[in-house]
Design a protein around this motif. Structure first.
Motif, PDB file in Angstrom:
ATOM      1  N   ILE A 204      -1.401 -33.953 -38.701  1.00 20.68           N
ATOM      2  CA  ILE A 204      -1.779 -34.262 -39.936  1.00 20.68           C
ATOM      3  C   ILE A 204      -0.829 -35.505 -40.701  1.00 20.68           C
ATOM      4  O   ILE A 204       0.191 -35.254 -40.848  1.00 20.68           O
ATOM      5  CB  ILE A 204      -1.737 -33.321 -41.083  1.00 20.68           C
ATOM      6  N   ALA A 205      -1.455 -36.503 -41.048  1.00 15.62           N
ATOM      7  CA  ALA A 205      -0.933 -37.634 -41.751  1.00 15.62           C
ATOM      8  C   ALA A 205      -0.270 -37.025 -42.919  1.00 15.62           C
ATOM      9  O   ALA A 205      -0.878 -36.762 -43.899  1.00 15.62           O
ATOM     10  CB  ALA A 205      -1.726 -38.893 -41.983  1.00 15.62           C
ATOM     11  N   VAL A 206       1.172 -37.450 -43.138  1.00 13.11           N
ATOM     12  CA  VAL A 206       1.996 -37.091 -44.260  1.00 13.11           C
ATOM     13  C   VAL A 206       2.655 -38.258 -44.642  1.00 13.11           C
ATOM     14  O   VAL A 206       3.613 -38.689 -43.838  1.00 13.11           O
ATOM     15  CB  VAL A 206       2.855 -35.907 -44.111  1.00 13.11           C
ATOM     16  N   SER A 207       2.552 -39.022 -45.674  1.00 17.26           N
ATOM     17  CA  SER A 207       3.489 -39.957 -46.233  1.00 17.26           C
ATOM     18  C   SER A 207       4.809 -39.560 -46.230  1.00 17.26           C
ATOM     19  O   SER A 207       5.110 -38.453 -46.606  1.00 17.26           O
ATOM     20  CB  SER A 207       2.833 -40.546 -47.618  1.00 17.26           C
ATOM     21  N   LEU A 208       5.611 -40.732 -46.316  1.00 15.87           N
ATOM     22  CA  LEU A 208       7.033 -40.394 -46.595  1.00 15.87           C
ATOM     23  C   LEU A 208       7.485 -39.656 -47.724  1.00 15.87           C
ATOM     24  O   LEU A 208       8.389 -38.786 -47.731  1.00 15.87           O
ATOM     25  CB  LEU A 208       7.898 -41.885 -46.310  1.00 15.87           C
ATOM     26  N   PHE A 209       6.982 -40.161 -48.756  1.00 16.47           N
ATOM     27  CA  PHE A 209       7.312 -39.540 -50.006  1.00 16.47           C
ATOM     28  C   PHE A 209       6.917 -38.004 -50.074  1.00 16.47           C
ATOM     29  O   PHE A 209       7.658 -37.235 -50.850  1.00 16.47           O
ATOM     30  CB  PHE A 209       7.009 -40.229 -51.253  1.00 16.47           C
ATOM     31  N   HIS A 210       5.745 -37.902 -49.648  1.00 20.76           N
ATOM     32  CA  HIS A 210       5.181 -36.438 -49.475  1.00 20.76           C
ATOM     33  C   HIS A 210       6.231 -35.625 -48.780  1.00 20.76           C
ATOM     34  O   HIS A 210       6.194 -34.400 -48.776  1.00 20.76           O
ATOM     35  CB  HIS A 210       3.902 -36.506 -48.949  1.00 20.76           C
TER      36      HIS A 210
END
Length: 280
Positions: A204-210
């Protein structure tokens, strides 16, 4: 290479063309004009039919599934197998746009079909397609329209396949450890942008800040300010800052304020989804 050449290459291995790997290719109404559909549907040879379709769409590159021992299912069999599939929402409900892009342009998706399905999915829990079919029937939606909606939602990443509860439980502890390691590594690299979901059995794509916010959550953070402070400590230790409207934010308090705003959105919209996907 042309589709026909690929078919000839794979014929000695007894490989048959099954279908496109792109779900939206099955929705002919957004890819082909009525005249093109009539032309293609009147061609009896399935391989020649695909070659003609490539000319109609001016398509040079394909993404296909080829299988051994292909057996064409009846419409009833396909519906029954689809009913047995579990799916789960892959994005927040508010981020879903009722639009789809096809070769013929952009199309609006009818809200009378999609809104009830999205409402049923928005609990972020796995649900059988058979349950979505019941929802569709209650709103006067026919089976062909439901099947098209499932394909379109899948093509947009709105829904993802969900594994059985037994399979999920077997790997949840392992994916949890893996994700903890990956998020820890993300403190010093920007190359890790996916985490593992035992629910879908995939990334699942998860952004860096997330990822920073998820780490803070694992360490007991519950409010936006705590999550923002945690993320800022990581950024500040590397002499990094946020960008706003394309420009660096130099002031620490402004960085914290922007991180707190993003953390608030994360807590409201993304964390429930990540928890449902058992990323943490």
């Amino acid at each position: 290479m042309a589709f026909a050449k690929m078919a000839r290459w794979l014929e000695p291995a007894k490989m048959d063309w099954a279908c496109s790997a792109r779900y939206v290719d099955a929705i002919e109404s957004i890819q082909l004009t009525n005249e093109q559909q009539a032309l293609i549907n009147n061609i009896p040879n399935p391989l020649f039919r695909q070659s003609v379709r490539d000319f109609c769409e001016n398509r040079q590159f394909r993404t296909d599934y080829w299988v051994k021992g292909a057996r064409r299912l009846s419409g009833l069999d396909k519906d029954e197998m689809l009913d047995g599939l579990r799916v789960i929402m892959g994005v927040p409900r508010k981020d879903v746009q009722l639009k789809i892009a096809g070769r013929l342009g952009n199309f609006d998706l009818p809200s009378n079909i999609y809104a009830p399905l999205l409402d049923a999915l928005s609990s972020y829990q796995p649900i059988f397609v058979s349950e979505l079919w019941q929802v569709a029937k209650e709103h006067g939606v026919g089976r062909p329209a439901l099947n098209s909606a499932i394909a379109i939602l899948a093509s947009k990443g709105v829904i993802l396949p969900a594994q059985s509860d037994d399979d999920i439980s077997k790997v949840t502890a392992k994916t949890g450890r893996l994700n903890r390691f990956l998020m820890s590594q993300s403190r010093s690299t920007t190359e890790l942008s996916y985490l593992a979901s035992p629910v879908t059995g995939g990334g699942i794509a998860v952004s860096l800040f997330h990822q920073f916010f998820l780490l803070a959550t694992l360490e007991g953070g519950e409010d936006a300010k705590t999550l923002a402070t945690f993320a800022w400590r990581i950024l500040a230790s590397q002499n990094k800052c946020l960008l706003k409207e394309g420009k660096p934010i130099s002031d620490e308090n402004e960085n914290l304020a922007e991180l707190e705003r993003q953390a608030g959105d994360f807590l409201d919209e993304r964390l429930p989804l990540y928890r449902a996907l058992k990323i943490i």
